[in-house]
Motif scaffolding. Structure first.
Motif, short mmCIF file in Angstrom:
data_model
loop_
_atom_site.label_atom_id
_atom_site.label_comp_id
_atom_site.label_asym_id
_atom_site.label_seq_id
_atom_site.Cartn_x
_atom_site.Cartn_y
_atom_site.Cartn_z
N PHE A 23 -8.84 4.95 -2.90
CA PHE A 23 -8.21 4.74 -1.60
C PHE A 23 -9.20 4.92 -0.45
O PHE A 23 -8.98 4.40 0.65
N ALA A 24 -10.30 5.65 -0.70
CA ALA A 24 -11.28 5.87 0.37
C ALA A 24 -12.26 4.71 0.48
O ALA A 24 -12.87 4.52 1.55
N GLU A 35 0.83 -1.21 0.00
CA GLU A 35 0.00 0.00 0.00
C GLU A 35 0.87 1.25 0.00
O GLU A 35 0.58 2.23 -0.70
N GLY A 36 1.95 1.21 0.81
CA GLY A 36 2.87 2.34 0.86
C GLY A 36 3.53 2.59 -0.49
O GLY A 36 3.72 3.74 -0.89
N SER A 37 3.87 1.49 -1.20
CA SER A 37 4.49 1.66 -2.52
C SER A 37 3.51 2.28 -3.50
O SER A 37 3.91 3.07 -4.36
N TYR A 38 2.23 1.95 -3.37
CA TYR A 38 1.22 2.55 -4.25
C TYR A 38 1.11 4.06 -3.98
O TYR A 38 0.98 4.85 -4.92
N VAL A 39 1.15 4.43 -2.70
CA VAL A 39 1.06 5.85 -2.35
C VAL A 39 2.26 6.61 -2.91
O VAL A 39 2.12 7.67 -3.53
N VAL A 40 3.47 6.05 -2.70
CA VAL A 40 4.69 6.69 -3.24
C VAL A 40 4.62 6.76 -4.77
O VAL A 40 4.98 7.76 -5.38
N MET A 41 4.15 5.67 -5.38
CA MET A 41 4.03 5.63 -6.83
C MET A 41 3.12 6.75 -7.34
O MET A 41 3.44 7.43 -8.32
N LEU A 42 1.99 6.93 -6.66
CA LEU A 42 1.05 7.96 -7.09
C LEU A 42 1.64 9.37 -6.92
O LEU A 42 1.44 10.24 -7.78
N ILE A 43 2.37 9.58 -5.84
CA ILE A 43 3.01 10.89 -5.63
C ILE A 43 4.02 11.16 -6.74
O ILE A 43 4.02 12.25 -7.34
N VAL A 44 4.86 10.16 -7.01
CA VAL A 44 5.85 10.30 -8.09
C VAL A 44 5.16 10.51 -9.43
O VAL A 44 5.56 11.35 -10.24
N LYS A 57 -17.43 -14.85 1.89
CA LYS A 57 -17.39 -13.39 1.90
C LYS A 57 -16.66 -12.89 3.15
O LYS A 57 -16.89 -13.41 4.25
N LEU A 58 -15.80 -11.90 2.95
CA LEU A 58 -15.01 -11.34 4.04
C LEU A 58 -15.41 -9.90 4.33
O LEU A 58 -15.61 -9.10 3.40
N PHE A 59 -15.50 -9.59 5.61
CA PHE A 59 -15.68 -8.22 6.10
C PHE A 59 -14.63 -8.01 7.19
O PHE A 59 -14.96 -7.86 8.37
N ILE A 60 -13.38 -8.01 6.81
CA ILE A 60 -12.28 -7.95 7.77
C ILE A 60 -11.70 -6.53 7.77
O ILE A 60 -11.17 -6.06 6.77
N ARG A 61 -11.82 -5.86 8.91
CA ARG A 61 -11.35 -4.49 9.05
C ARG A 61 -9.97 -4.42 9.70
O ARG A 61 -9.35 -3.37 9.75
N SER A 62 -9.49 -5.54 10.23
CA SER A 62 -8.20 -5.58 10.91
C SER A 62 -7.69 -7.01 10.90
O SER A 62 -8.49 -7.96 10.87
N MET A 86 -6.65 -3.88 1.10
CA MET A 86 -5.85 -2.67 1.19
C MET A 86 -5.81 -2.18 2.62
O MET A 86 -6.83 -2.19 3.32
N PHE A 87 -4.62 -1.76 3.08
CA PHE A 87 -4.44 -1.21 4.43
C PHE A 87 -4.94 -2.17 5.50
O PHE A 87 -5.54 -1.76 6.49
N GLY A 88 -4.69 -3.48 5.31
CA GLY A 88 -5.09 -4.46 6.30
C GLY A 88 -6.57 -4.80 6.29
O GLY A 88 -7.05 -5.55 7.15
N LYS A 89 -7.30 -4.28 5.32
CA LYS A 89 -8.73 -4.53 5.20
C LYS A 89 -8.98 -5.47 4.03
O LYS A 89 -8.38 -5.32 2.96
#
Length: 242
Positions: free
Chosen positions: A125-126, A81-90, A194-199, A177-180
């Motif tokens: 991302f939201a 997820e962090g690499s995606y964020v950095v990729m988008l910034i770049v 079906k999964l509803f995993i928030r953590s 994404m982000f552990g979800k």
């Protein structure tokens, strides 16, 4: 190998391949708008360094995704997820600077595309943060929100709390994404559900039905346990009345 790993490797190889074609092979026709420009406009783009800037951008994205993938293999939390964020910034920074190498008309078009892309990325991302809520009904229960569905108590075979989960073999239609983890997945030894995993923190409420399963994690252990108690009580009451 997990299906998600295959997708990540494919993306990395694709970006490396495109950077090779543009930077080394000089196949500039791969760049959007270059092939439809006049020969004079193409020469101006090349002199301004626009094609090479695009090639470098794809190379930078490939390197960033590669680092994120390697860190993910080392079990670094939220590495991909962090690499995606950095990729988008770049991507946005380099794309913005590239527009300065174009004519005014092309700049306006590219800046519009950049703005719309940014809005789309924010929405994507939201999405994982849209809440799901357990609702208890007289003869069924429902998970509201994204990928929400209603299940009848008559279809339930077991309700349990687990401290660990089997490996996910494939995400057939969902978001991780982000552990979800939300949506439709296949779990090793369990089949489709079906999964509803928030953590990723235990416990996990497992609802076994006749032909599937639902895994629920509310994000906080006490909230997941409360969901379990509410659903177990409603299920027992339904069985007592039927």
């Amino acid at each position: 190998m997990e299906y998600s790993y295959v997708i990540q490797i494919f993306l990395i190889l694709m970006f490396f391949f495109f950077s090779y074609l543009i930077l080394i092979r000089k196949n500039y026709y791969l760049i959007s708008g270059f092939n439809t420009s006049t020969p004079e406009e193409q020469r101006e783009m090349i002199q301004a360094g626009y094609p090479r800037a695009v090639g470098k951008m794809t190379l930078h994205i490939a390197i960033i995704l590669s680092l994120g993938f390697l860190l993910q293999l080392l079990h670094v939390p939220y590495a991909i997820e962090g690499s995606y964020v950095v990729m988008l910034i770049v991507l946005f920074v380099e794309f913005f600077w590239m527009t300065k190498k174009l004519k005014k008309k092309s700049k306006r078009i590219n800046k519009t595309v950049l703005l719309l892309s940014l809005m789309l990325v924010i929405v994507v991302f939201a999405i994982p943060f849209i809440p799901n809520k357990l609702e208890i009904n007289e003869d069924s229960f429902e998970m509201t929100g994204l990928y929400g569905e209603i299940w009848a108590y008559s279809d339930i075979e077991d309700i349990s709390l687990y401290d660990e989960l089997p490996e996910t073999t494939i995400r057939t239609n969902g978001i991780s994404m982000f552990g979800k983890h939300l949506g439709n997945y296949r779990m090793e030894g369990w089949g489709a559900g079906k999964l509803f995993i928030r953590s990723n923190n235990a416990p996990f409420m497992i609802v076994q039905t006749e032909d599937s399963f639902i895994i629920i994690n509310a994000g906080q252990p006490n909230e997941t346990e409360m969901y379990f108690q509410q659903l177990e009580l409603a299920y027992q009451q339904y069985n007592d009345n039927h």
